[in-house]
Enzyme design. Structure first.
Site, PDB file in Angstrom:
ATOM      1  N   LYS A   9       0.863  -1.373  -0.301  1.00  0.00           N
ATOM      2  CA  LYS A   9      -0.577   0.502  -0.176  1.00  0.00           C
ATOM      3  C   LYS A   9       0.583   0.928  -0.225  1.00  0.00           C
ATOM      4  CE  LYS A   9      -3.792  -2.131   2.648  1.00  0.00           C
ATOM      5  NZ  LYS A   9      -4.844  -2.024   3.629  1.00  0.00           N
ATOM      6  N   ASP A 100      17.163  10.953  13.043  1.00  0.00           N
ATOM      7  CA  ASP A 100      16.051  10.421  13.881  1.00  0.00           C
ATOM      8  C   ASP A 100      17.534   9.533  14.951  1.00  0.00           C
ATOM      9  OD1 ASP A 100      13.565   8.949  15.381  1.00  0.00           O
ATOM     10  OD2 ASP A 100      13.767   7.523  13.329  1.00  0.00           O
ATOM     11  N   ASP A 118      18.662   3.890   9.397  1.00  0.00           N
ATOM     12  CA  ASP A 118      17.286   4.265   8.913  1.00  0.00           C
ATOM     13  C   ASP A 118      17.874   6.178   8.681  1.00  0.00           C
ATOM     14  OD1 ASP A 118      14.449   5.297   8.757  1.00  0.00           O
ATOM     15  OD2 ASP A 118      14.132   3.985  10.786  1.00  0.00           O
TER      16      ASP A 118
END
Length: 269
Positions: A9, A100, A118
């Site tokens: 999705k 992050d 990440d």
């Protein structure tokens, strides 16, 4: 290799696809001994999978959770030195602010090496032009005050997260974790770093290092070259990293082997 499976999705959503492409582009570009290597993307069972370097001990957050024991200061010194060296390359060579930094995004290998992972919310600055941004992104408990405030910020925002990460490794959780994320962000913006839960557990050297990372005003924070010269970080230079990190490595290997076994059972069924 390690595979990061993307929800179909998200791939089919224009906005999400743009974010995925952004992360892949940064991973392709950044090459260092302190960051996760990108090897490509494949179609796996109908979904997109990003293939990356496999760090066989998992993340430091995972190790904290499984051990139910914090890191000692020698272990933290080694982690912080590698983290700072990695950020120095990311900041200076690639002009990227990670945005992050936290133990969940710091991976460990069985050779005692640290990898920063990440880059999903990272921001790369062009070679010419501004090196500031105002986008409020990251994970609340590790976010710098200037990020929360929505004012222009740059590389020092990552150094605030370095200090908070050191505290989490030493105490098991970041400051304000007992508060809801929105409330925690308000406290960080108003009060900055609140201090330690267990002050007597920490050496003066450790607390002094953290203090130079978590200055509320970003211009008051030490830059990476100065932090690398701090006595708390310098102590890591003469350590046998595998010996010092041995407990973490053993725990990480045990966990990842167990997870691999569980996944094999799932696929075979």
């Amino acid at each position: 290799l390690a595979g990061k499976l993307i929800n179909p999705k998200l791939v089919n959503s224009p906005n999400s696809k743009k974010e995925i492409d952004h992360e892949i582009a940064l991973m392709k570009e950044v090459e260092s001994d302190y960051t996760i290597r990108y090897y490509g993307s494949v179609l796996f069972e109908g979904s997109m999978m990003i293939l990356m370097e496999y760090c066989d001990c998992g993340s430091l957050r995972n190790i904290l959770d499984v051990r139910e024991q914090v890191l000692n200061e020698d272990q933290i010194a080694i982690v912080m030195r590698d983290l700072l060296l990695g950020l120095q390359i990311i900041h200076t060579r690639y002009r990227i602010v990670h945005r992050d930094i936290k133990p969940a995004n710091i991976l460990l290998t069985s050779s005692g090496r640290i990898r920063i992972a990440d880059f999903g919310v990272s921001r790369r600055f062009e070679k010419t032009g501004t090196i500031h941004t105002m986008t409020i992104v990251g994970t609340p408990y590790w976010m710098a005050p200037e990020v929360i405030n929505g004012t222009a910020y740059s590389f020092p925002a990552d150094l605030w997260s370095v200090g908070i990460t050191a505290v989490e490794l030493a105490e098991g959780a970041p400051p304000y974790v007992e508060l809801a994320p929105t409330k925690a962000m308000i406290e960080i913006f108003v009060k900055g770093f609140p201090g330690y839960r267990f002050t007597k557990m920490h050496s003066q050297e450790f607390m002094d290092f953290v203090s130079h990372c978590v200055q509320k005003k970003d211009s008051d924070r030490w830059d990476i070259p100065h932090l690398l010269e701090h006595p708390f970080i310098k102590r890591a230079e003469n350590m046998s990293r595998v010996e010092v990190l041995n407990d973490l490595i053993k725990c990480g290997l045990r966990v990842t082997k167990s997870q691999a076994s569980d996944n094999s059972k799932i696929f075979s069924s």
